[in-house]
Design a protein around this motif. Structure first.
Motif, mmCIF file in Angstrom:
data_model
loop_
_atom_site.group_PDB
_atom_site.id
_atom_site.type_symbol
_atom_site.label_atom_id
_atom_site.label_comp_id
_atom_site.label_asym_id
_atom_site.label_seq_id
_atom_site.Cartn_x
_atom_site.Cartn_y
_atom_site.Cartn_z
ATOM 1 N N LEU A 251 -52.034 -46.857 42.794
ATOM 2 C CA LEU A 251 -51.941 -45.943 43.929
ATOM 3 C C LEU A 251 -51.141 -44.695 43.603
ATOM 4 C CD1 LEU A 251 -51.169 -48.601 46.691
ATOM 5 C CD2 LEU A 251 -53.412 -47.714 45.989
ATOM 6 N N ARG A 252 -51.476 -43.638 44.327
ATOM 7 C CA ARG A 252 -50.682 -42.409 44.304
ATOM 8 C C ARG A 252 -49.665 -42.517 45.434
ATOM 9 N NH1 ARG A 252 -55.522 -38.687 45.649
ATOM 10 N NH2 ARG A 252 -55.791 -40.519 46.987
ATOM 11 N N ILE A 253 -48.399 -42.625 45.072
ATOM 12 C CA ILE A 253 -47.335 -42.868 46.056
ATOM 13 C C ILE A 253 -46.424 -41.648 46.130
ATOM 14 C CG2 ILE A 253 -45.366 -44.309 46.674
ATOM 15 C CD1 ILE A 253 -46.719 -46.638 45.273
ATOM 16 N N ALA A 254 -46.285 -41.097 47.325
ATOM 17 C CA ALA A 254 -45.350 -40.002 47.569
ATOM 18 C C ALA A 254 -44.023 -40.596 48.015
ATOM 19 C CB ALA A 254 -45.897 -39.060 48.639
ATOM 20 N N ALA A 255 -42.965 -40.345 47.273
ATOM 21 C CA ALA A 255 -41.634 -40.855 47.612
ATOM 22 C C ALA A 255 -40.873 -39.764 48.361
ATOM 23 C CB ALA A 255 -40.879 -41.258 46.353
ATOM 24 N N ILE A 256 -40.602 -40.018 49.647
ATOM 25 C CA ILE A 256 -39.956 -39.026 50.505
ATOM 26 C C ILE A 256 -38.644 -39.613 51.003
ATOM 27 C CG2 ILE A 256 -40.153 -37.625 52.587
ATOM 28 C CD1 ILE A 256 -43.185 -37.725 52.247
ATOM 29 N N ALA A 257 -37.539 -39.072 50.528
ATOM 30 C CA ALA A 257 -36.225 -39.648 50.837
ATOM 31 C C ALA A 257 -35.619 -39.102 52.122
ATOM 32 C CB ALA A 257 -35.270 -39.407 49.672
ATOM 33 N N ASP A 258 -35.837 -37.824 52.427
ATOM 34 C CA ASP A 258 -35.147 -37.191 53.564
ATOM 35 C C ASP A 258 -35.766 -37.611 54.891
ATOM 36 O OD1 ASP A 258 -33.563 -35.953 51.733
ATOM 37 O OD2 ASP A 258 -34.404 -33.949 52.010
ATOM 38 N N ASN A 259 -34.926 -37.611 55.943
ATOM 39 C CA ASN A 259 -35.395 -38.004 57.269
ATOM 40 C C ASN A 259 -35.989 -36.814 58.014
ATOM 41 O OD1 ASN A 259 -33.198 -36.507 58.155
ATOM 42 N ND2 ASN A 259 -32.118 -38.232 59.092
ATOM 43 N N GLY A 284 -47.180 -49.492 37.482
ATOM 44 C CA GLY A 284 -48.273 -48.606 37.115
ATOM 45 C C GLY A 284 -48.730 -47.665 38.194
ATOM 46 N N HIS A 285 -48.069 -47.677 39.334
ATOM 47 C CA HIS A 285 -48.417 -46.730 40.385
ATOM 48 C C HIS A 285 -47.832 -45.360 40.042
ATOM 49 C CE1 HIS A 285 -49.997 -49.964 42.836
ATOM 50 N NE2 HIS A 285 -48.870 -50.641 42.663
ATOM 51 N N GLU A 286 -48.501 -44.318 40.467
ATOM 52 C CA GLU A 286 -48.049 -42.959 40.212
ATOM 53 C C GLU A 286 -47.127 -42.533 41.351
ATOM 54 O OE1 GLU A 286 -49.897 -38.448 40.103
ATOM 55 O OE2 GLU A 286 -51.219 -40.145 39.650
ATOM 56 N N VAL A 287 -45.840 -42.464 41.075
ATOM 57 C CA VAL A 287 -44.839 -42.154 42.101
ATOM 58 C C VAL A 287 -44.347 -40.725 41.913
ATOM 59 C CG1 VAL A 287 -42.625 -42.824 43.110
ATOM 60 C CG2 VAL A 287 -44.162 -44.591 42.178
ATOM 61 N N THR A 288 -44.467 -39.930 42.978
ATOM 62 C CA THR A 288 -44.097 -38.515 42.919
ATOM 63 C C THR A 288 -43.126 -38.199 44.039
ATOM 64 O OG1 THR A 288 -46.307 -37.992 42.079
ATOM 65 C CG2 THR A 288 -44.984 -36.158 42.909
ATOM 66 N N ALA A 289 -41.997 -37.571 43.721
ATOM 67 C CA ALA A 289 -41.051 -37.134 44.748
ATOM 68 C C ALA A 289 -41.688 -36.005 45.550
ATOM 69 C CB ALA A 289 -39.752 -36.669 44.110
ATOM 70 N N ARG A 370 -54.225 -36.585 49.702
ATOM 71 C CA ARG A 370 -53.702 -36.361 48.350
ATOM 72 C C ARG A 370 -52.990 -37.603 47.810
ATOM 73 N NH1 ARG A 370 -49.595 -32.042 49.408
ATOM 74 N NH2 ARG A 370 -49.062 -32.495 47.212
ATOM 75 N N TYR A 371 -52.392 -38.375 48.706
ATOM 76 C CA TYR A 371 -51.657 -39.579 48.330
ATOM 77 C C TYR A 371 -52.229 -40.778 49.082
ATOM 78 C CZ TYR A 371 -48.160 -36.545 46.192
ATOM 79 O OH TYR A 371 -47.517 -35.616 45.397
ATOM 80 N N ASP A 372 -52.120 -41.935 48.458
ATOM 81 C CA ASP A 372 -52.570 -43.166 49.109
ATOM 82 C C ASP A 372 -51.516 -43.731 50.043
ATOM 83 O OD1 ASP A 372 -55.111 -43.470 47.598
ATOM 84 O OD2 ASP A 372 -53.760 -43.706 45.888
ATOM 85 N N VAL A 373 -50.258 -43.596 49.642
ATOM 86 C CA VAL A 373 -49.154 -44.244 50.352
ATOM 87 C C VAL A 373 -47.932 -43.335 50.320
ATOM 88 C CG1 VAL A 373 -47.500 -46.175 50.205
ATOM 89 C CG2 VAL A 373 -49.930 -46.612 49.897
ATOM 90 N N ILE A 374 -47.132 -43.406 51.379
ATOM 91 C CA ILE A 374 -45.832 -42.727 51.425
ATOM 92 C C ILE A 374 -44.745 -43.791 51.408
ATOM 93 C CG2 ILE A 374 -44.280 -41.261 52.764
ATOM 94 C CD1 ILE A 374 -46.790 -39.996 54.038
ATOM 95 N N LEU A 375 -43.790 -43.651 50.499
ATOM 96 C CA LEU A 375 -42.604 -44.510 50.454
ATOM 97 C C LEU A 375 -41.433 -43.749 51.047
ATOM 98 C CD1 LEU A 375 -40.708 -46.826 49.449
ATOM 99 C CD2 LEU A 375 -40.633 -45.624 47.241
ATOM 100 N N SER A 376 -40.702 -44.399 51.941
ATOM 101 C CA SER A 376 -39.497 -43.791 52.515
ATOM 102 C C SER A 376 -38.545 -44.897 52.954
ATOM 103 C CB SER A 376 -39.848 -42.907 53.720
ATOM 104 O OG SER A 376 -40.292 -43.702 54.808
ATOM 105 N N PRO A 377 -37.306 -44.556 53.294
ATOM 106 C CA PRO A 377 -36.436 -45.549 53.932
ATOM 107 C C PRO A 377 -36.966 -45.935 55.309
ATOM 108 C CG PRO A 377 -35.155 -43.725 53.020
ATOM 109 C CD PRO A 377 -36.594 -43.294 53.004
#
Length: 472
Positions: A251-259, A284-289, A370-377
Motif C-alpha cells: 500500500l501507499r501510506i501517507a503518514a500525517i503526524a499533525d492534528n 514493504g508498504h510505501e510510507v510517505t510523510a 494518490r494514497y491507499d491509506v492515511i496513518l495518524s495518531p
C-alpha cells in the motif's frame, strides 16, 4: 431462574475469557462448552472484575441465562455488551444521564442489533458512557467514572469507554460501540483494542433517523482480535462476505503526524506514530510523510459547531420531557454549557459547517486517490487521568482540553471515511496508545486486511491489563 446445566468454576471462566468471540464459539461448536456455560462464565468474570472498574450499568442475569438456553446461530452463547444509548428490548436506555435514570425497559430493536441476535450472541447488559456521548472520557455523574483496566487512575476513553474496558479486561469478547467523533477509536486506543469506525452508512441502522447522527455516526463491535471485528463489521453491515486474511498488495501510506490545528502529537504519541510508520515500511508498504489535505482549523470549527448542536438538541429534548427546572438540575454542566455556547452560533457558522463537510470530503477523496491509506495518531495525548475531563470541570478549561485531546478522529466523521485504531504499541508505562489508519469510502475491507497483517507482525493477543482475567 433457569438452572445451570453444568457448574462453571472460576478457573474455567477465566480460561474461557482469554478467548476471542471466535474462540468461544468454537468451544460450543465442538461440544466442549454449552451456550449456557459461556454465559455463566461471563457472569463470573463480570462479578470478579466490575466492582473495581465500574463498567456495567445494567445487568439482567436471569434473562441472559434464558436467552442462552434458546440461542441459535454460529455464535450461539457468545456474550456481548451493549452501549448505554443503544435501544434494545428489555434494557433501559439512560444515555448516561441523571435525567433518564428512571428510564423503563426498551421495546425497540433496530436492524444492527437484530443482525447480531440472529448470529446467536447473548446480550449481558449495558456499559458505562458519558452523558449523551458528548465526552471522550467516561465519567458520568449518574454512574461515576469507569476505570481503565491498564491503569485504574486513567480513563478508558469515551464515549464507548465502558464497552472498551469490559472487552480489554476480558469480561466479554465483544461489546457494542458507536463513533460520532472518535467514540470507537478513542477507547480502543486507550484500552488496547481493535476499533473500526465504518464509513458513512456502512452499517445497518442502529437508531432512529437523525440528520446529524446519520451524518457522523458509525457502529461496530469492539474486540481484542481483528477476526472478530472483521466478522462484526460484515454482520453489522448486513453482508455475508468478509475479510479473513492479510492483503497481498503493498500500500501507499501517507503518514500525517499533525492534528487539525496543525500541532504535533505529544512525545509519547509521536513515538508510537513513528513506530507504526516504521513497522509498515518494514513490511514493504510505501510510507510517505505528508500534511493534512484539508483546512484543519476549519474542520475543527465545523466539528465544534455540530457538537454544540448535539448538546442543544439533548437539552431541548430533556426540557420537553421533564421541564426546564428539572433539566437544569439533572443535566451535567458540560452538556448545559455546551448547549449554551451553541446559542451564539450564527448563520455564517452553519454555512461554514455544511461547506466544510463538502470541501473536506472532496479533499480527502482526492488525496485517497494518490494514497491507499492515511496513518495518524488517534489522540494527541495518552489516556488522560480520571478527572481531567470530568463533566464538572470549568467550561473554558474543558473546551480547550477536549478539542486538543480529540483533534484527529473528528475528520473522518465529518467526511464519512472509515478509520481503524490498532493496538500495535504501548507507552513506557504499559498503557496502550493506538495507531489510526483511514481509507477511502468503502475501504473498510482494505483497512481490515492491513489490520490482519499488522496483527500478525506485532501481535497483541497475549498482552493483558493489570485489572483483567489475567490478574484475577
Amino acid at each position: 431462574m433457569p438452572p445451570r446445566t453444568t457448574p462453571v468454576s472460576t478457573t474455567d471462566a477465566l480460561a474461557i475469557g482469554r478467548l476471542d468471540a471466535h474462540g468461544q464459539a468454537a468451544l460450543v461448536a465442538s461440544g466442549d462448552v454449552s451456550p449456557a456455560e459461556l454465559v455463566e462464565a461471563a457472569l463470573i468474570r463480570m462479578d470478579l472484575l466490575d466492582p473495581a472498574l465500574n463498567l456495567i450499568t445494567h445487568r439482567d442475569d436471569d434473562r441472559a441465562r434464558a436467552l442462552a438456553a434458546s440461542a441459535a446461530g454460529p455464535m450461539r452463547g457468545v456474550p456481548w455488551l451493549l452501549k448505554d444509548g443503544l435501544d434494545y428490548p428489555g434494557m433501559p436506555n439512560r444515555s448516561g444521564s441523571r435525567s433518564k435514570r428512571d428510564a423503563g425497559s426498551g421495546t425497540i430493536v433496530f436492524d444492527f442489533a437484530r443482525a447480531f441476535d440472529a448470529q446467536g450472541l447473548v446480550p449481558m447488559g449495558k456499559t458505562n458512557v458519558p452523558e449523551f456521548g458528548l465526552l471522550p472520557t467516561t465519567e458520568p455523574l449518574l454512574y461515576g467514572p469507569a476505570a481503565n483496566p491498564w491503569a485504574p487512575d486513567r480513563s478508558p476513553g469515551g464515549s464507548s469507554g465502558g464497552a472498551a474496558a469490559a472487552v480489554a479486561s476480558g469480561m466479554v469478547p465483544l461489546a457494542h460501540a458507536a463513533d460520532g467523533g472518535g467514540s470507537i477509536r478513542i477507547p480502543a486506543s486507550c484500552c488496547g483494542l481493535v476499533g473500526l469506525k465504518p464509513g458513512r452508512h456502512a452499517n445497518l441502522r442502529a437508531r432512529d433517523p437523525h440528520v446529524i447522527e446519520d451524518l457522523l455516526v458509525g457502529d461496530v463491535l469492539l474486540s481484542r482480535s481483528v477476526r472478530d471485528v472483521a466478522w462484526a463489521a460484515a454482520i453489522g453491515a448486513g453482508r455475508a462476505q468478509r475479510v479473513e486474511k492479510p492483503g497481498a498488495r503493498r500500500l501507499r501510506i501517507a503518514a500525517i503526524a499533525d492534528n487539525l490545528d496543525g500541532n504535533p502529537p505529544s512525545a509519547p504519541v509521536a513515538r508510537i506514530f513513528d513506530q507504526a510508520a516504521s513497522l509498515c515500511a518494514s513490511l514493504g508498504h510505501e510510507v510517505t510523510a505528508e500534511r493534512l489535505p484539508v483546512d484543519g482549523p476549519a474542520v475543527a470549527r465545523a466539528f465544534q459547531t455540530i457538537w454544540g448542536y448535539l448538546a442543544r438538541d439533548a437539552v431541548a429534548t430533556t426540557i420537553a420531557r421533564i421541564g426546564a427546572d428539572a433539566a437544569a438540575d439533572q443535566l451535567e454542566p458540560w452538556t448545559l454549557n455546551l448547549a449554551k455556547w451553541s446559542d451564539g452560533l450564527s448563520a455564517a457558522d452553519d454555512d461554514a459547517l455544511f461547506c466544510q463537510v463538502g470541501i473536506a470530503s472532496a479533499a480527502m477523496d482526492a488525496f485517497l486517490e494518490r494514497y491507499d491509506v492515511i496513518l495518524s495518531p488517534v489522540l494527541r495525548h495518552p489516556a488522560l487521568r480520571i478527572g481531567e475531563l470530568a463533566p464538572t470541570v470549568a467550561f473554558e478549561t474543558m473546551w480547550e482540553r477536549m478539542f486538543d485531546y480529540v483533534s484527529y478522529t473528528p475528520l473522518h466523521n465529518l467526511t464519512g471515511h472509515p478509520a481503524i485504531s490498532l493496538p500495535l504499541f504501548a507507552d513506557t508505562d504499559g498503557v496502550p496508545i493506538g495507531s489510526m489508519f483511514a481509507a477511502a469510502r468503502g475501504g473498510e475491507d482494505l483497512l481490515l486486511a492491513l489490520a490482519f497483517e499488522l496483527e500478525a507482525s506485532a501481535p497483541w493477543a497475549d498482552r493483558w491489563p493489570v485489572r483483567s482475567i489475567a490478574g484475577a
